[in-house]
Scaffold this motif. Sequence first.
Motif, PDB file in Angstrom:
ATOM      1  N   ARG A  80      17.092 -11.266  27.022  1.00 43.91           N
ATOM      2  CA  ARG A  80      17.214 -12.694  27.682  1.00 43.91           C
ATOM      3  C   ARG A  80      16.322 -12.717  29.011  1.00 43.91           C
ATOM      4  N   ILE A  81      16.693 -11.810  29.931  1.00 40.88           N
ATOM      5  CA  ILE A  81      16.152 -11.592  30.942  1.00 40.88           C
ATOM      6  C   ILE A  81      14.569 -11.485  31.059  1.00 40.88           C
ATOM      7  N   ARG A  82      14.101 -10.804  30.045  1.00 41.62           N
ATOM      8  CA  ARG A  82      12.767 -10.541  29.940  1.00 41.62           C
ATOM      9  C   ARG A  82      12.084 -11.669  29.486  1.00 41.62           C
ATOM     10  N   ARG A  83      12.875 -12.686  28.706  1.00 42.72           N
ATOM     11  CA  ARG A  83      12.305 -13.877  28.453  1.00 42.72           C
ATOM     12  C   ARG A  83      12.336 -15.051  29.476  1.00 42.72           C
ATOM     13  N   GLN A  84      13.255 -14.911  30.300  1.00 41.50           N
ATOM     14  CA  GLN A  84      13.478 -16.004  31.324  1.00 41.50           C
ATOM     15  C   GLN A  84      13.135 -15.678  32.772  1.00 41.50           C
ATOM     16  N   ALA A  85      12.894 -14.395  33.137  1.00 41.11           N
ATOM     17  CA  ALA A  85      12.630 -13.972  34.364  1.00 41.11           C
ATOM     18  C   ALA A  85      11.566 -12.726  34.102  1.00 41.11           C
ATOM     19  N   PRO A  86      10.372 -12.937  33.245  1.00 38.69           N
ATOM     20  CA  PRO A  86       9.624 -11.765  32.731  1.00 38.69           C
ATOM     21  C   PRO A  86       9.129 -10.959  34.037  1.00 38.69           C
ATOM     22  N   GLU A  87       9.000 -11.358  35.241  1.00 36.17           N
ATOM     23  CA  GLU A  87       8.485 -10.558  36.238  1.00 36.17           C
ATOM     24  C   GLU A  87       9.523  -9.481  36.897  1.00 36.17           C
ATOM     25  N   THR A  88      10.785  -9.655  36.269  1.00 38.10           N
ATOM     26  CA  THR A  88      11.868  -8.964  36.776  1.00 38.10           C
ATOM     27  C   THR A  88      11.841  -7.556  36.064  1.00 38.10           C
ATOM     28  N   ARG A  89      11.691  -6.307  36.711  1.00 41.14           N
ATOM     29  CA  ARG A  89      11.870  -5.005  35.905  1.00 41.14           C
ATOM     30  C   ARG A  89      13.387  -4.644  35.845  1.00 41.14           C
ATOM     31  N   ILE A  90      13.662  -4.135  34.673  1.00 43.42           N
ATOM     32  CA  ILE A  90      15.073  -3.880  34.486  1.00 43.42           C
ATOM     33  C   ILE A  90      15.234  -2.350  34.115  1.00 43.42           C
ATOM     34  N   VAL A  91      16.037  -1.823  35.013  1.00 42.97           N
ATOM     35  CA  VAL A  91      16.440  -0.344  35.270  1.00 42.97           C
ATOM     36  C   VAL A  91      17.988  -0.350  34.703  1.00 42.97           C
ATOM     37  N   VAL A  92      18.064   0.222  33.422  1.00 46.63           N
ATOM     38  CA  VAL A  92      19.441   0.455  32.843  1.00 46.63           C
ATOM     39  C   VAL A  92      20.331   1.587  33.569  1.00 46.63           C
ATOM     40  N   LEU A  93      21.606   1.140  33.945  1.00 44.50           N
ATOM     41  CA  LEU A  93      22.471   2.160  34.358  1.00 44.50           C
ATOM     42  C   LEU A  93      23.319   2.850  33.271  1.00 44.50           C
ATOM     43  N   THR A  94      23.329   4.054  33.003  1.00 38.05           N
ATOM     44  CA  THR A  94      24.403   4.642  32.159  1.00 38.05           C
ATOM     45  C   THR A  94      25.200   5.705  32.605  1.00 38.05           C
ATOM     46  N   MET A  95      26.561   5.983  31.915  1.00 31.65           N
ATOM     47  CA  MET A  95      27.270   7.359  32.401  1.00 31.65           C
ATOM     48  C   MET A  95      26.602   8.555  31.282  1.00 31.65           C
ATOM     49  N   HIS A  96      26.351   8.137  29.941  1.00 32.74           N
ATOM     50  CA  HIS A  96      25.667   9.028  29.169  1.00 32.74           C
ATOM     51  C   HIS A  96      24.360   8.691  28.406  1.00 32.74           C
ATOM     52  N   ARG A  97      23.650   9.498  28.509  1.00 32.93           N
ATOM     53  CA  ARG A  97      22.157   9.302  27.646  1.00 32.93           C
ATOM     54  C   ARG A  97      22.623   9.217  26.051  1.00 32.93           C
ATOM     55  N   ASP A  98      22.340   8.077  25.361  1.00 30.95           N
ATOM     56  CA  ASP A  98      22.332   8.218  23.931  1.00 30.95           C
ATOM     57  C   ASP A  98      21.181   7.780  23.433  1.00 30.95           C
ATOM     58  N   ALA A  99      20.569   8.436  22.325  1.00 30.03           N
ATOM     59  CA  ALA A  99      19.021   8.074  21.869  1.00 30.03           C
ATOM     60  C   ALA A  99      19.084   7.154  21.420  1.00 30.03           C
ATOM     61  N   MET A 100      19.970   6.535  20.324  1.00 36.72           N
ATOM     62  CA  MET A 100      19.759   5.472  19.937  1.00 36.72           C
ATOM     63  C   MET A 100      19.976   4.137  20.778  1.00 36.72           C
ATOM     64  N   LEU A 101      20.821   4.102  21.854  1.00 32.78           N
ATOM     65  CA  LEU A 101      20.903   3.118  22.567  1.00 32.78           C
ATOM     66  C   LEU A 101      19.891   3.032  23.541  1.00 32.78           C
ATOM     67  N   THR A 102      19.385   4.213  23.685  1.00 36.84           N
ATOM     68  CA  THR A 102      18.094   4.209  24.658  1.00 36.84           C
ATOM     69  C   THR A 102      16.926   3.425  24.025  1.00 36.84           C
ATOM     70  N   GLU A 103      16.816   3.826  22.792  1.00 39.36           N
ATOM     71  CA  GLU A 103      15.514   3.389  21.978  1.00 39.36           C
ATOM     72  C   GLU A 103      15.779   1.769  21.958  1.00 39.36           C
ATOM     73  N   SER A 104      16.912   1.463  21.659  1.00 34.72           N
ATOM     74  CA  SER A 104      17.234  -0.155  21.671  1.00 34.72           C
ATOM     75  C   SER A 104      16.979  -0.858  22.797  1.00 34.72           C
ATOM     76  N   LEU A 105      17.438  -0.377  23.802  1.00 33.00           N
ATOM     77  CA  LEU A 105      16.959  -0.907  25.264  1.00 33.00           C
ATOM     78  C   LEU A 105      15.876  -0.744  25.434  1.00 33.00           C
ATOM     79  N   ARG A 106      14.924   0.106  25.136  1.00 38.08           N
ATOM     80  CA  ARG A 106      13.429   0.255  25.309  1.00 38.08           C
ATOM     81  C   ARG A 106      12.906  -0.740  24.362  1.00 38.08           C
ATOM     82  N   GLN A 107      13.193  -1.038  23.274  1.00 37.85           N
ATOM     83  CA  GLN A 107      12.611  -2.073  22.504  1.00 37.85           C
ATOM     84  C   GLN A 107      12.906  -3.461  23.050  1.00 37.85           C
ATOM     85  N   ALA A 108      14.048  -3.527  23.353  1.00 38.61           N
ATOM     86  CA  ALA A 108      14.385  -4.947  24.239  1.00 38.61           C
ATOM     87  C   ALA A 108      13.431  -5.100  25.430  1.00 38.61           C
TER      88      ALA A 108
END
Length: 210
Positions: A80-108
């Motif tokens: 939603r942010i990428r659609r409505q504020a495309p100039e904003t770069r999003i950095v996700v903060l996580t407690m633990h790395r999860d390969a499936m979640l990381t790929e999902s967020l990369r695709q998003a």
Amino acid sequence: MPMPMPTKPVAPVIRLAIADDHDLFRDGIVAILGHDPLVDVVAEASDGHDALRVAIAHRPDVLLLDVEMPGPGAATTVRRIRRQAPETRIVVLTMHRDAMLTESLRQAGAAAYLTKTMPSADLLRAVHAVAARTDQTAVGVDVGLVSPREYEVLRLIALARSNAEIASELSITEGTVKRHTSNLYAKLGATSRIDAVRRALLLGVLGHDA
């Protein structure tokens, strides 16, 4: 008449927003980033809906987004942010790395993935690196930070290949390998091969399975 001394160009200030549902953590991030005169925290949010509102209202250069917050879910919030504020770069903060979640967020469309256990100095470097990108495409190779050829060199560096081996595998000269390596050091703020790989992993440029 003495010639005026040339002035050093001043780097632009990075406008940053923080979205996390823990007040104490947000306060800590603000305190850390407050030591950097080139970072200005312009807004804070405590859930996914608020993160979208903040992105639209303030148009920050970088948004730090906690992966586990009340609201529609991190991947949905990122899209939603990428659609409505495309100039904003999003950095996700996580407690633990999860390969499936990381790929999902990369695709998003997330630009980078950082763990909350990272040193504060690395957080600052990551914010500056992400803000400096000219393209935040996050599907596959992170082309905003490194070129496809630089990525191939970086991947082989991570596999402990020598310059000669990299040159042979990619059908380029050792001089070209050295040039790509120097470019990687500059882009990642690295001082060695090991440091370059560590920083690339930190920024999500290079997958852990490379």
